[in-house]
Design an enzyme around this catalytic site. Structure first.
Site, mmCIF file in Angstrom:
data_model
loop_
_atom_site.group_PDB
_atom_site.id
_atom_site.type_symbol
_atom_site.label_atom_id
_atom_site.label_comp_id
_atom_site.label_asym_id
_atom_site.label_seq_id
_atom_site.Cartn_x
_atom_site.Cartn_y
_atom_site.Cartn_z
ATOM 1 N N HIS A 62 14.228 13.956 4.140
ATOM 2 C CA HIS A 62 13.399 13.948 5.230
ATOM 3 C C HIS A 62 14.080 14.924 6.187
ATOM 4 O O HIS A 62 13.451 15.636 6.719
ATOM 5 C CB HIS A 62 13.095 12.856 5.684
ATOM 6 C CG HIS A 62 12.362 11.860 4.899
ATOM 7 N ND1 HIS A 62 10.865 11.582 5.326
ATOM 8 C CD2 HIS A 62 12.343 11.215 3.661
ATOM 9 C CE1 HIS A 62 10.320 10.866 4.263
ATOM 10 N NE2 HIS A 62 11.181 10.670 3.213
ATOM 11 N N ASP A 64 7.638 12.798 11.361
ATOM 12 C CA ASP A 64 7.755 12.581 10.066
ATOM 13 C C ASP A 64 6.608 11.633 9.545
ATOM 14 O O ASP A 64 6.031 11.036 10.417
ATOM 15 C CB ASP A 64 9.037 11.899 9.740
ATOM 16 C CG ASP A 64 9.494 11.644 8.566
ATOM 17 O OD1 ASP A 64 10.260 12.476 7.971
ATOM 18 O OD2 ASP A 64 9.045 10.672 7.963
HETATM 19 C C1 G50 Z 1 10.122 8.852 0.182
HETATM 20 C C2 G50 Z 1 10.130 7.669 -0.470
HETATM 21 C C3 G50 Z 1 9.269 7.519 -1.229
HETATM 22 C C4 G50 Z 1 8.035 8.343 -1.305
HETATM 23 C C5 G50 Z 1 7.865 9.228 -0.234
HETATM 24 C C6 G50 Z 1 9.251 9.563 0.500
HETATM 25 C C7 G50 Z 1 6.551 9.968 0.171
HETATM 26 C C8 G50 Z 1 6.235 10.726 1.377
HETATM 27 C C9 G50 Z 1 4.846 9.980 1.988
HETATM 28 O O1 G50 Z 1 9.145 10.546 1.563
HETATM 29 O O2 G50 Z 1 5.576 9.844 -0.656
HETATM 30 C C10 G50 Z 1 4.787 8.829 2.758
HETATM 31 C C11 G50 Z 1 5.521 7.785 2.447
HETATM 32 C C12 G50 Z 1 5.627 6.578 3.116
HETATM 33 C C13 G50 Z 1 4.882 6.674 4.403
HETATM 34 C C14 G50 Z 1 4.077 7.671 4.823
HETATM 35 C C15 G50 Z 1 4.170 8.985 3.807
HETATM 36 O O3 G50 Z 1 4.585 5.566 5.064
HETATM 37 O O4 G50 Z 1 11.063 7.007 -0.918
HETATM 38 O O5 G50 Z 1 6.474 7.950 -1.724
#
Ligand code: G50
Ligand code: UDP
Length: 439
Positions: free
Chosen positions: A23, A123
Protein backbone atom coordinates in the site's frame (compact mmCIF):
# COMPACT_ATOMS: atom_id res chain seq x y z
CA UNK A 1 4.15 9.08 -16.03
CA UNK A 2 7.26 10.48 -17.60
CA UNK A 3 6.06 13.34 -19.83
CA UNK A 4 4.87 16.60 -18.31
CA UNK A 5 1.11 16.83 -17.88
CA UNK A 6 -0.67 20.20 -18.02
CA UNK A 7 -1.22 20.91 -14.36
CA UNK A 8 -2.60 24.06 -12.77
CA UNK A 9 -0.34 25.84 -10.29
CA UNK A 10 -0.68 25.62 -6.50
CA UNK A 11 -2.02 22.10 -6.31
CA UNK A 12 -1.42 20.70 -2.84
CA UNK A 13 -2.12 16.99 -2.41
CA UNK A 14 -2.18 15.02 0.84
CA UNK A 15 -1.62 11.26 0.81
CA UNK A 16 -3.01 8.84 3.39
CA UNK A 17 -1.66 5.32 2.76
CA UNK A 18 -2.62 2.33 4.87
CA UNK A 19 -0.16 -0.20 6.27
CA UNK A 20 1.91 -2.72 4.31
CA UNK A 21 4.56 -2.05 1.67
CA UNK A 22 2.07 -3.02 -1.05
CA UNK A 23 0.00 0.00 0.00
CA UNK A 24 2.76 2.42 0.96
CA UNK A 25 4.95 2.04 -2.15
CA UNK A 26 2.33 2.99 -4.76
CA UNK A 27 1.43 6.04 -2.64
CA UNK A 28 5.07 7.16 -2.50
CA UNK A 29 5.55 6.52 -6.23
CA UNK A 30 2.45 8.53 -7.13
CA UNK A 31 3.45 11.31 -4.71
CA UNK A 32 6.86 11.51 -6.40
CA UNK A 33 5.22 11.72 -9.84
CA UNK A 34 3.05 14.63 -8.66
CA UNK A 35 6.10 16.37 -7.18
CA UNK A 36 7.76 16.06 -10.60
CA UNK A 37 4.67 17.80 -11.96
CA UNK A 38 5.23 20.67 -9.51
CA UNK A 39 2.51 19.79 -6.98
CA UNK A 40 3.06 20.35 -3.27
CA UNK A 41 2.77 17.15 -1.28
CA UNK A 42 1.88 16.29 2.30
CA UNK A 43 2.45 12.73 3.46
CA UNK A 44 0.38 11.57 6.41
CA UNK A 45 2.27 8.86 8.29
CA UNK A 46 0.46 6.70 10.83
CA UNK A 47 2.23 5.83 14.09
CA UNK A 48 3.33 3.41 15.38
CA UNK A 49 4.52 1.98 12.03
CA UNK A 50 4.20 -1.82 11.64
CA UNK A 51 7.34 -2.92 9.78
CA UNK A 52 10.88 -1.62 9.49
CA UNK A 53 10.56 -1.84 5.68
CA UNK A 54 7.82 0.82 5.92
CA UNK A 55 9.81 3.06 8.34
CA UNK A 56 12.82 2.83 6.05
CA UNK A 57 10.79 3.64 2.91
CA UNK A 58 9.18 6.67 4.57
CA UNK A 59 12.44 8.07 5.85
CA UNK A 60 14.32 7.65 2.57
CA UNK A 61 11.36 9.21 0.70
CA UNK A 62 11.36 12.22 3.04
CA UNK A 63 15.12 12.71 2.68
CA UNK A 64 14.91 12.42 -1.10
CA UNK A 65 12.09 15.00 -1.21
CA UNK A 66 12.77 17.55 1.54
CA UNK A 67 9.98 19.74 0.11
CA UNK A 68 7.38 17.20 1.29
CA UNK A 69 5.54 17.99 4.52
CA UNK A 70 5.21 15.01 6.82
CA UNK A 71 2.19 15.04 9.13
CA UNK A 72 2.52 12.45 11.84
CA UNK A 73 -0.78 10.91 12.79
CA UNK A 74 -0.59 9.15 16.15
CA UNK A 75 -3.15 6.37 16.33
CA UNK A 76 -5.32 5.55 19.31
CA UNK A 77 -4.06 2.14 20.47
CA UNK A 78 -6.60 -0.55 19.65
CA UNK A 79 -7.71 -2.80 22.44
CA UNK A 80 -7.20 -6.21 20.75
CA UNK A 81 -10.11 -7.67 22.70
CA UNK A 82 -12.45 -5.37 20.75
CA UNK A 83 -11.19 -6.70 17.39
CA UNK A 84 -12.00 -10.17 16.11
CA UNK A 85 -9.44 -12.98 15.94
CA UNK A 86 -9.08 -12.63 12.23
CA UNK A 87 -7.97 -9.03 12.60
CA UNK A 88 -5.53 -9.49 15.42
CA UNK A 89 -3.83 -12.47 13.74
CA UNK A 90 -2.48 -10.26 10.94
CA UNK A 91 -0.53 -7.19 12.09
CA UNK A 92 -1.37 -5.33 8.88
CA UNK A 93 -5.12 -5.98 9.19
CA UNK A 94 -4.93 -4.84 12.81
CA UNK A 95 -3.30 -1.61 11.68
CA UNK A 96 -6.01 -0.99 9.03
CA UNK A 97 -8.61 -1.28 11.77
CA UNK A 98 -6.60 0.97 14.11
CA UNK A 99 -6.29 3.69 11.47
CA UNK A 100 -10.04 3.46 10.70
CA UNK A 101 -10.91 3.85 14.36
CA UNK A 102 -8.68 6.93 14.67
CA UNK A 103 -9.85 8.54 11.42
CA UNK A 104 -12.15 11.06 13.13
CA UNK A 105 -9.01 12.72 14.52
CA UNK A 106 -7.75 13.58 11.04
CA UNK A 107 -9.81 16.72 10.72
CA UNK A 108 -7.47 19.29 12.38
CA UNK A 109 -4.49 17.77 10.61
CA UNK A 110 -6.12 18.24 7.21
CA UNK A 111 -7.64 21.66 7.84
CA UNK A 112 -4.39 23.15 9.18
CA UNK A 113 -2.45 22.41 5.98
CA UNK A 114 -0.84 25.36 4.34
CA UNK A 115 -1.35 26.20 1.52
CA UNK A 116 -4.85 24.69 1.85
CA UNK A 117 -5.18 21.19 0.42
CA UNK A 118 -6.58 20.74 -3.08
CA UNK A 119 -7.46 17.11 -2.38
CA UNK A 120 -6.69 14.03 -0.32
CA UNK A 121 -5.68 10.65 -1.75
CA UNK A 122 -7.01 7.88 0.49
CA UNK A 123 -6.17 4.19 0.74
CA UNK A 124 -9.07 1.86 -0.23
CA UNK A 125 -8.98 0.12 3.15
CA UNK A 126 -9.76 3.43 4.92
CA UNK A 127 -12.44 4.85 2.63
CA UNK A 128 -15.61 4.59 4.72
CA UNK A 129 -13.91 6.03 7.82
CA UNK A 130 -12.19 8.92 6.07
CA UNK A 131 -14.94 10.12 3.73
CA UNK A 132 -17.10 11.67 6.48
CA UNK A 133 -14.10 13.73 7.64
CA UNK A 134 -13.35 15.12 4.16
CA UNK A 135 -17.05 15.72 3.41
CA UNK A 136 -17.27 17.87 6.57
CA UNK A 137 -14.26 19.85 5.42
CA UNK A 138 -15.56 20.04 1.81
CA UNK A 139 -12.20 18.61 0.78
CA UNK A 140 -12.19 16.59 -2.48
CA UNK A 141 -11.15 13.00 -1.83
CA UNK A 142 -9.73 10.50 -4.35
CA UNK A 143 -8.97 6.83 -3.79
CA UNK A 144 -5.68 5.30 -4.86
CA UNK A 145 -6.80 1.73 -5.52
CA UNK A 146 -3.84 -0.50 -4.66
CA UNK A 147 -4.83 -3.48 -6.80
CA UNK A 148 -5.88 -4.33 -10.37
CA UNK A 149 -8.80 -2.81 -12.31
CA UNK A 150 -10.17 -6.36 -12.35
CA UNK A 151 -10.16 -6.32 -8.54
CA UNK A 152 -11.68 -2.82 -8.62
CA UNK A 153 -14.56 -4.20 -10.68
CA UNK A 154 -15.24 -6.78 -7.96
CA UNK A 155 -14.85 -4.15 -5.24
CA UNK A 156 -17.13 -1.55 -6.78
CA UNK A 157 -20.01 -3.92 -7.55
CA UNK A 158 -19.77 -5.91 -4.31
CA UNK A 159 -21.82 -7.80 -3.04
CA UNK A 160 -22.64 -8.53 -6.69
CA UNK A 161 -19.87 -10.50 -8.37
CA UNK A 162 -19.08 -9.75 -12.01
CA UNK A 163 -19.71 -12.89 -14.13
CA UNK A 164 -16.13 -12.67 -15.41
CA UNK A 165 -14.77 -13.49 -11.93
CA UNK A 166 -14.94 -17.18 -10.93
CA UNK A 167 -15.99 -17.73 -7.32
CA UNK A 168 -12.87 -19.73 -6.35
CA UNK A 169 -10.77 -16.69 -7.33
CA UNK A 170 -12.39 -14.42 -4.73
CA UNK A 171 -10.21 -13.38 -1.77
CA UNK A 172 -10.90 -16.29 0.63
CA UNK A 173 -12.05 -14.13 3.59
CA UNK A 174 -14.86 -12.74 1.37
CA UNK A 175 -16.49 -16.18 1.46
CA UNK A 176 -17.25 -15.53 5.12
CA UNK A 177 -19.80 -12.72 5.19
CA UNK A 178 -19.04 -12.02 8.87
CA UNK A 179 -15.26 -11.74 8.60
CA UNK A 180 -13.52 -8.49 9.47
CA UNK A 181 -12.25 -8.33 5.91
CA UNK A 182 -15.73 -8.68 4.37
CA UNK A 183 -17.18 -6.04 6.69
CA UNK A 184 -14.49 -3.52 5.76
CA UNK A 185 -14.58 -4.42 2.08
CA UNK A 186 -18.35 -4.04 1.97
CA UNK A 187 -18.49 -0.71 3.87
CA UNK A 188 -15.63 0.72 1.84
CA UNK A 189 -17.23 -0.44 -1.38
CA UNK A 190 -20.54 1.24 -0.49
CA UNK A 191 -18.78 4.56 0.12
CA UNK A 192 -17.17 4.67 -3.34
CA UNK A 193 -19.83 6.91 -4.84
CA UNK A 194 -18.99 9.65 -2.32
CA UNK A 195 -15.46 9.98 -3.72
CA UNK A 196 -14.34 12.29 -6.50
CA UNK A 197 -12.43 9.67 -8.44
CA UNK A 198 -10.34 6.51 -8.35
CA UNK A 199 -6.65 6.55 -9.27
CA UNK A 200 -5.20 3.19 -10.20
CA UNK A 201 -1.78 1.75 -11.00
CA UNK A 202 -2.83 0.11 -14.25
CA UNK A 203 -2.99 0.95 -17.94
CA UNK A 204 -5.56 0.67 -20.73
CA UNK A 205 -3.71 -1.85 -22.87
CA UNK A 206 -3.42 -4.32 -20.00
CA UNK A 207 -6.89 -4.06 -18.48
CA UNK A 208 -9.08 -2.54 -21.17
CA UNK A 209 -12.04 -4.83 -20.52
CA UNK A 210 -12.23 -4.13 -16.78
CA UNK A 211 -11.62 -0.40 -17.23
CA UNK A 212 -14.35 -0.20 -19.88
CA UNK A 213 -16.72 -2.05 -17.58
CA UNK A 214 -16.09 0.53 -14.85
CA UNK A 215 -16.98 3.37 -17.21
CA UNK A 216 -20.58 4.57 -17.37
CA UNK A 217 -21.66 2.67 -14.29
CA UNK A 218 -22.43 5.78 -12.30
CA UNK A 219 -19.11 5.40 -10.47
CA UNK A 220 -16.68 8.26 -9.89
CA UNK A 221 -14.23 8.51 -12.81
CA UNK A 222 -11.33 6.03 -12.87
CA UNK A 223 -7.90 7.35 -13.86
CA UNK A 224 -5.40 4.64 -14.90
CA UNK A 225 -2.06 6.28 -14.09
CA UNK A 226 0.26 3.28 -14.27
CA UNK A 227 2.63 1.71 -14.38
CA UNK A 228 4.05 3.57 -11.41
CA UNK A 229 7.83 3.66 -11.61
CA UNK A 230 10.20 2.74 -8.84
CA UNK A 231 12.06 5.65 -7.32
CA UNK A 232 15.82 5.89 -7.40
CA UNK A 233 16.08 6.00 -3.59
CA UNK A 234 14.02 2.83 -3.05
CA UNK A 235 17.06 0.73 -3.81
CA UNK A 236 19.24 2.61 -1.33
CA UNK A 237 20.76 0.38 1.28
CA UNK A 238 18.86 -2.68 0.09
CA UNK A 239 20.32 -5.72 -1.48
CA UNK A 240 20.54 -6.88 -5.10
CA UNK A 241 23.11 -9.52 -6.07
CA UNK A 242 24.18 -7.61 -9.16
CA UNK A 243 27.59 -9.21 -9.39
CA UNK A 244 26.02 -12.67 -9.43
CA UNK A 245 23.39 -11.58 -12.00
CA UNK A 246 26.09 -10.09 -14.23
CA UNK A 247 27.62 -13.55 -14.53
CA UNK A 248 24.44 -15.24 -15.75
CA UNK A 249 23.27 -15.70 -19.32
CA UNK A 250 20.52 -13.43 -20.67
CA UNK A 251 16.97 -14.42 -19.56
CA UNK A 252 18.31 -17.51 -17.79
CA UNK A 253 17.41 -16.76 -14.16
CA UNK A 254 14.09 -17.30 -12.37
CA UNK A 255 13.48 -14.65 -9.71
CA UNK A 256 11.33 -16.04 -6.85
CA UNK A 257 9.56 -13.79 -4.37
CA UNK A 258 6.18 -13.75 -2.64
CA UNK A 259 6.15 -10.09 -1.65
CA UNK A 260 6.51 -8.29 1.61
CA UNK A 261 3.99 -10.05 3.82
CA UNK A 262 3.60 -13.66 2.75
CA UNK A 263 5.30 -16.19 4.96
CA UNK A 264 5.43 -19.80 3.77
CA UNK A 265 5.49 -22.81 6.05
CA UNK A 266 8.92 -24.37 6.48
CA UNK A 267 7.61 -27.54 4.87
CA UNK A 268 6.47 -25.65 1.77
CA UNK A 269 9.73 -23.71 1.65
CA UNK A 270 11.61 -27.01 1.59
CA UNK A 271 9.47 -28.34 -1.30
CA UNK A 272 9.90 -25.09 -3.21
CA UNK A 273 13.66 -25.41 -2.76
CA UNK A 274 13.48 -28.95 -4.12
CA UNK A 275 11.41 -27.73 -7.09
CA UNK A 276 13.90 -25.01 -7.92
CA UNK A 277 16.78 -27.48 -7.94
CA UNK A 278 14.78 -30.01 -10.00
CA UNK A 279 13.90 -27.38 -12.62
CA UNK A 280 17.55 -27.14 -13.53
CA UNK A 281 17.26 -23.36 -13.95
CA UNK A 282 19.31 -20.76 -12.14
CA UNK A 283 17.28 -18.97 -9.48
CA UNK A 284 17.37 -15.94 -7.25
CA UNK A 285 15.10 -16.66 -4.32
CA UNK A 286 13.92 -14.32 -1.57
CA UNK A 287 12.92 -16.61 1.29
CA UNK A 288 10.45 -15.38 3.86
CA UNK A 289 9.05 -17.40 6.73
CA UNK A 290 7.91 -14.53 8.97
CA UNK A 291 5.01 -12.15 8.23
CA UNK A 292 6.63 -8.97 9.51
CA UNK A 293 10.18 -8.31 8.47
CA UNK A 294 12.18 -9.95 11.23
CA UNK A 295 15.24 -11.36 9.57
CA UNK A 296 15.81 -15.06 9.54
CA UNK A 297 19.41 -15.85 10.27
CA UNK A 298 21.69 -17.52 7.75
CA UNK A 299 21.81 -20.61 9.97
CA UNK A 300 18.02 -20.94 9.98
CA UNK A 301 18.02 -20.78 6.20
CA UNK A 302 20.60 -23.50 5.75
CA UNK A 303 18.74 -25.60 8.29
CA UNK A 304 15.40 -25.23 6.48
CA UNK A 305 16.72 -25.62 2.97
CA UNK A 306 19.62 -27.97 3.29
CA UNK A 307 22.98 -27.26 1.75
CA UNK A 308 22.05 -28.67 -1.64
CA UNK A 309 19.74 -25.73 -2.30
CA UNK A 310 22.06 -23.18 -0.77
CA UNK A 311 25.00 -24.32 -2.89
CA UNK A 312 23.24 -25.32 -6.07
CA UNK A 313 22.14 -23.24 -9.05
CA UNK A 314 20.71 -20.52 -6.99
CA UNK A 315 21.26 -17.44 -4.95
CA UNK A 316 19.14 -17.44 -1.79
CA UNK A 317 18.55 -14.31 0.30
CA UNK A 318 16.44 -13.61 3.34
CA UNK A 319 16.35 -9.84 3.38
CA UNK A 320 14.61 -6.96 1.64
CA UNK A 321 15.89 -6.78 -1.94
CA UNK A 322 15.77 -4.13 -4.65
CA UNK A 323 13.09 -5.94 -6.66
CA UNK A 324 12.84 -3.33 -9.40
CA UNK A 325 16.54 -3.58 -10.08
CA UNK A 326 16.38 -7.36 -10.18
CA UNK A 327 13.39 -7.42 -12.55
CA UNK A 328 15.05 -4.92 -14.84
CA UNK A 329 18.25 -7.02 -15.09
CA UNK A 330 18.71 -8.74 -18.45
CA UNK A 331 19.68 -12.05 -16.82
CA UNK A 332 16.18 -12.41 -15.30
CA UNK A 333 13.92 -14.43 -17.60
CA UNK A 334 11.05 -15.39 -15.29
CA UNK A 335 9.39 -14.37 -12.05
CA UNK A 336 7.69 -16.79 -9.69
CA UNK A 337 5.34 -14.44 -7.86
CA UNK A 338 2.39 -14.38 -5.48
CA UNK A 339 0.83 -11.83 -7.88
CA UNK A 340 0.71 -8.89 -5.46
CA UNK A 341 -0.37 -6.07 -7.77
CA UNK A 342 2.82 -4.02 -7.42
CA UNK A 343 4.91 -7.02 -8.37
CA UNK A 344 2.66 -7.68 -11.37
CA UNK A 345 3.03 -4.10 -12.63
CA UNK A 346 6.79 -4.18 -12.09
CA UNK A 347 7.03 -7.39 -14.12
CA UNK A 348 4.85 -5.82 -16.85
CA UNK A 349 7.04 -2.75 -17.15
CA UNK A 350 10.19 -4.85 -17.27
CA UNK A 351 8.75 -7.47 -19.65
CA UNK A 352 9.37 -10.45 -17.37
CA UNK A 353 7.10 -13.54 -17.83
CA UNK A 354 5.36 -14.51 -14.58
CA UNK A 355 4.67 -17.87 -12.98
CA UNK A 356 1.85 -16.89 -10.63
CA UNK A 357 1.26 -18.76 -7.39
CA UNK A 358 -1.39 -16.69 -5.57
CA UNK A 359 -1.22 -16.94 -1.78
CA UNK A 360 -4.10 -14.80 -0.52
CA UNK A 361 -6.37 -11.77 -0.99
CA UNK A 362 -6.66 -10.28 -4.46
CA UNK A 363 -3.77 -12.33 -5.89
CA UNK A 364 -5.76 -14.96 -7.84
CA UNK A 365 -7.72 -12.17 -9.55
CA UNK A 366 -4.47 -10.36 -10.37
CA UNK A 367 -2.98 -13.61 -11.69
CA UNK A 368 -5.91 -13.89 -14.08
CA UNK A 369 -4.98 -10.50 -15.54
CA UNK A 370 -1.55 -11.89 -16.43
CA UNK A 371 -2.95 -15.07 -17.90
CA UNK A 372 -5.58 -13.25 -19.96
CA UNK A 373 -2.90 -11.01 -21.44
CA UNK A 374 -0.76 -14.08 -22.19
CA UNK A 375 2.53 -13.04 -20.55
CA UNK A 376 2.57 -15.68 -17.89
CA UNK A 377 0.87 -18.61 -16.20
CA UNK A 378 -1.21 -18.59 -13.04
CA UNK A 379 -1.35 -21.93 -11.27
CA UNK A 380 -4.77 -22.43 -9.74
CA UNK A 381 -4.49 -26.08 -8.78
CA UNK A 382 -1.93 -25.35 -6.08
CA UNK A 383 -4.60 -23.68 -3.96
CA UNK A 384 -4.12 -20.73 -1.67
CA UNK A 385 -0.98 -20.51 0.42
CA UNK A 386 -3.17 -20.28 3.49
CA UNK A 387 -4.49 -23.81 3.47
CA UNK A 388 -2.69 -26.98 4.37
CA UNK A 389 -2.23 -28.23 0.85
CA UNK A 390 1.44 -28.97 0.31
CA UNK A 391 2.68 -28.53 -3.25
CA UNK A 392 5.40 -31.03 -4.03
CA UNK A 393 8.78 -30.08 -5.41
CA UNK A 394 8.39 -32.26 -8.53
CA UNK A 395 5.26 -30.35 -9.57
CA UNK A 396 6.90 -26.99 -8.91
CA UNK A 397 9.96 -27.98 -10.94
CA UNK A 398 7.75 -28.98 -13.90
CA UNK A 399 5.85 -25.66 -13.87
CA UNK A 400 9.09 -23.70 -13.76
CA UNK A 401 10.32 -25.56 -16.85
CA UNK A 402 6.96 -24.92 -18.55
CA UNK A 403 7.34 -21.18 -17.99
CA UNK A 404 11.01 -20.87 -18.81
CA UNK A 405 10.72 -22.90 -22.04
CA UNK A 406 7.61 -21.08 -23.26
CA UNK A 407 8.51 -18.75 -26.15
CA UNK A 408 4.95 -17.35 -26.46
CA UNK A 409 4.90 -15.85 -22.96
CA UNK A 410 8.30 -14.30 -23.63
CA UNK A 411 7.03 -12.60 -26.78
CA UNK A 412 3.87 -11.39 -25.01
CA UNK A 413 5.87 -10.10 -22.04
CA UNK A 414 8.00 -8.00 -24.39
CA UNK A 415 4.83 -6.70 -26.03
CA UNK A 416 3.23 -5.77 -22.67
CA UNK A 417 6.41 -3.98 -21.64
CA UNK A 418 6.32 -1.91 -24.83
CA UNK A 419 2.63 -1.08 -24.29
CA UNK A 420 3.35 -0.14 -20.66
CA UNK A 421 6.09 2.24 -21.74
CA UNK A 422 3.98 3.80 -24.51
CA UNK A 423 0.85 4.08 -22.33
CA UNK A 424 -1.30 7.16 -21.82
CA UNK A 425 -0.86 7.67 -18.09
CA UNK A 426 0.31 11.23 -18.52
CA UNK A 427 -2.86 12.14 -20.48
CA UNK A 428 -4.90 10.59 -17.70
CA UNK A 429 -3.05 12.73 -15.17
CA UNK A 430 -4.01 15.81 -17.19
CA UNK A 431 -7.64 14.61 -17.15
CA UNK A 432 -7.44 14.26 -13.38
CA UNK A 433 -6.33 17.87 -12.99
CA UNK A 434 -8.99 19.06 -15.40
CA UNK A 435 -11.60 17.29 -13.29
CA UNK A 436 -10.22 19.12 -10.24
CA UNK A 437 -10.76 22.51 -11.80
CA UNK A 438 -14.45 21.68 -12.20
CA UNK A 439 -14.88 20.96 -8.48
C1 G50 B 1 -4.55 -6.40 0.72
C2 G50 B 1 -4.90 -7.69 1.11
C3 G50 B 1 -5.96 -8.34 0.48
C4 G50 B 1 -6.70 -7.69 -0.52
C5 G50 B 1 -6.36 -6.36 -0.88
C6 G50 B 1 -5.29 -5.74 -0.26
C7 G50 B 1 -7.18 -5.70 -1.93
C8 G50 B 1 -7.36 -4.23 -2.01
C9 G50 B 1 -8.84 -3.92 -2.08
O1 G50 B 1 -4.93 -4.51 -0.61
O2 G50 B 1 -7.81 -6.37 -2.67
C10 G50 B 1 -9.47 -3.67 -0.75
C11 G50 B 1 -9.30 -4.57 0.31
C12 G50 B 1 -9.96 -4.34 1.52
C13 G50 B 1 -10.77 -3.22 1.68
C14 G50 B 1 -10.93 -2.34 0.63
C15 G50 B 1 -10.26 -2.59 -0.59
O3 G50 B 1 -11.40 -2.96 2.85
O4 G50 B 1 -4.21 -8.31 2.07
O5 G50 B 1 -7.72 -8.30 -1.15
N1 UDP C 1 9.51 -5.52 -2.54
C1 UDP C 1 10.86 -5.23 -2.64
N2 UDP C 1 11.75 -6.05 -2.06
C2 UDP C 1 11.39 -7.17 -1.36
C3 UDP C 1 10.00 -7.48 -1.28
C4 UDP C 1 9.10 -6.64 -1.88
O1 UDP C 1 11.24 -4.22 -3.26
O2 UDP C 1 12.26 -7.87 -0.84
C5 UDP C 1 8.54 -4.58 -3.14
C6 UDP C 1 8.02 -5.06 -4.47
O3 UDP C 1 8.87 -4.61 -5.50
C7 UDP C 1 6.64 -4.42 -4.50
C8 UDP C 1 6.21 -4.39 -3.04
O4 UDP C 1 7.41 -4.48 -2.28
O5 UDP C 1 6.72 -3.11 -4.99
C9 UDP C 1 5.31 -5.52 -2.64
O6 UDP C 1 4.04 -5.27 -3.10
P1 UDP C 1 3.14 -6.38 -3.79
O7 UDP C 1 1.86 -5.72 -4.15
O8 UDP C 1 3.87 -7.02 -4.89
O9 UDP C 1 2.93 -7.50 -2.69
P2 UDP C 1 2.62 -7.45 -1.10
O10 UDP C 1 3.92 -7.34 -0.44
O11 UDP C 1 1.71 -6.31 -0.83
O12 UDP C 1 1.98 -8.78 -0.86
Amino acid sequence: MSEAAAIPSHVHVAFLPSSGMGHLLPFLRLAAALIRHRCSVTLITTHPIVSSAESQAISTFLSAFPQVTEKKFTLIPLDPTTADNNTTADPFFLQWETICRSAHLLSPLLSSSSPPLSFLVTDPTLMASVISVTKNLCLPNYILFTSSARMLSLFSFFPSIPPSIPKPSLPPPLLDSKSFFTRGFSENSKSIELFDGVLINSFEELEKQSLDMLLNKGLPPVFPLGPFLSLEFEGESCFAPLEWLENQRESSVLYVSFGSRTAMSEEQIRELGKGLVLSGYKFLWVVKSKVVDKKETGNDLAEILGHQVMNNNGFVVNQWVDQWRILSHKAVGGFMSHCGWNSVMEAAWNGVPVLGWPQHGDQMINGEVIEAAGWGLCVKTWGWGLNNHLVKGEEIGDKIKELMENQMVRIEAARISEAAKAGGSSENLTKLFQSLKKN
